[in-house]
Enzyme design. Structure first.
Site, PDB file in Angstrom:
ATOM      1  N   TYR A 247       0.800  -1.228   0.000  1.00  0.00           N
ATOM      2  CA  TYR A 247       0.000   0.000   0.000  1.00  0.00           C
ATOM      3  C   TYR A 247       0.834   1.280   0.000  1.00  0.00           C
ATOM      4  CZ  TYR A 247      -3.676  -3.345   1.091  1.00  0.00           C
ATOM      5  OH  TYR A 247      -4.549  -4.409   1.028  1.00  0.00           O
TER       6      TYR A 247
ATOM      7  N   HIS B  76      -9.328   2.039  -5.608  1.00  0.00           N
ATOM      8  CA  HIS B  76      -8.463   1.141  -4.835  1.00  0.00           C
ATOM      9  C   HIS B  76      -7.010   1.518  -5.074  1.00  0.00           C
ATOM     10  CE1 HIS B  76     -11.801  -1.529  -3.905  1.00  0.00           C
ATOM     11  NE2 HIS B  76     -12.191  -1.349  -5.150  1.00  0.00           N
TER      12      HIS B  76
HETATM   13  O1  CA2 Z   1      -6.217  -1.539  -2.768  1.00  0.00           O
HETATM   14  C1  CA2 Z   1      -7.085  -1.063  -2.032  1.00  0.00           C
HETATM   15  O2  CA2 Z   1      -7.226   0.144  -1.864  1.00  0.00           O
HETATM   16  C2  CA2 Z   1      -7.975  -2.002  -1.236  1.00  0.00           C
HETATM   17  O3  CA2 Z   1      -9.286  -1.424  -1.215  1.00  0.00           O
HETATM   18  C3  CA2 Z   1      -7.406  -2.071   0.156  1.00  0.00           C
HETATM   19  C4  CA2 Z   1      -8.164  -3.051   1.058  1.00  0.00           C
HETATM   20  C5  CA2 Z   1      -8.308  -4.412   0.386  1.00  0.00           C
HETATM   21  O4  CA2 Z   1      -9.159  -5.233   1.213  1.00  0.00           O
HETATM   22  C6  CA2 Z   1      -8.906  -4.298  -1.001  1.00  0.00           C
HETATM   23  O5  CA2 Z   1      -8.944  -5.596  -1.591  1.00  0.00           O
HETATM   24  C7  CA2 Z   1      -8.074  -3.377  -1.868  1.00  0.00           C
HETATM   25  C8  CA2 Z   1      -7.442  -3.207   2.387  1.00  0.00           C
HETATM   26  C9  CA2 Z   1      -7.363  -1.936   3.168  1.00  0.00           C
HETATM   27  C10 CA2 Z   1      -6.545  -2.174   4.370  1.00  0.00           C
HETATM   28  O6  CA2 Z   1      -5.629  -1.109   4.472  1.00  0.00           O
HETATM   29  C11 CA2 Z   1      -4.444  -1.341   5.064  1.00  0.00           C
HETATM   30  C12 CA2 Z   1      -3.469  -0.401   4.836  1.00  0.00           C
HETATM   31  C13 CA2 Z   1      -2.243  -0.563   5.392  1.00  0.00           C
HETATM   32  C14 CA2 Z   1      -1.973  -1.660   6.172  1.00  0.00           C
HETATM   33  C15 CA2 Z   1      -2.946  -2.577   6.420  1.00  0.00           C
HETATM   34  C16 CA2 Z   1      -4.201  -2.420   5.856  1.00  0.00           C
END
Ligand code: CA2
Length: 155
Positions: free
Chosen positions: A24, A102
């Site tokens: 991310y 996303h």
């Molecule tokens: O790619 C994206 O923005 C997502 O929406 C992020 C979600 C995931 O479940 C989707 O499939 C794709 C996860 C968000 C969690 O965010 C975090 C950020 C940093 C560390 C841990 C989790």
């Protein structure tokens, strides 16, 4: 009265920049807020920037965006993307354009991330551009709204 764009973030995005940077990136949610405020200002818009780990909050904020006649909604539904009929129904119930956004390319990841309910109601979908996707989503709303940039208005 300046128009408002809502930027809504789903569960765990409060952790952005602090965990899993290989997926991310290093930008925090506060960095994303700055990025979208700068982009929105270029169109003369104000921003309602929010994050919640609760599905109902996202439903209520989509309804609020419509009631307040927001110019658009940038929505990263995160973990609710592939589960939430309630968020889909909220999007279908309103006229405001919702841009599903996303950070990662969900189609290049695990198959359980591919089938988005939100996409069935979203006006457009952006994924895989990192946090820059949020700024692209704002530009997309501007294109839909036919807005010109502040700079362009001055020329
Ligand atoms: O790619 C994206 O923005 C997502 O929406 C992020 C979600 C995931 O479940 C989707 O499939 C794709 C996860 C968000 C969690 O965010 C975090 C950020 C940093 C560390 C841990 C989790």
């Amino acid at each position: 009265m300046p128009q408002t764009v809502y930027v809504l973030n789903g569960p765990n995005l409060n952790l952005l920049g602090t965990r899993e940077p290989e997926k991310y990136g290093h930008a925090t949610l506060a960095d994303v807020e700055k990025l979208v405020r700068t982009k929105a200002e270029s169109f003369g818009w104000t921003v309602e920037f929010r994050q919640s780990n609760h599905e109902g909050d996202l439903v209520e904020w989509i309804q609020e965006a419509a009631a307040k006649k927001a110019v658009g909604v940038v929505l990263n539904p995160a973990g609710f993307t592939t589960t939430s009929i309630a968020i889909l129904d909220a999007i279908l119930a309103v006229k405001v354009p919702v841009i599903e956004t996303h950070i990662t390319n969900i189609h290049a990841r695990e198959s359980f991330r591919h089938d988005s309910y939100v996409s069935k109601g979203a006006r457009a979908v952006i994924c895989g551009f990192g946090v820059e996707g949020y700024a692209l989503a704002i530009a997309g709303i501007a294109a839909i709204a036919g807005a010109s940039t502040t700079a362009a208005r001055k020329t």
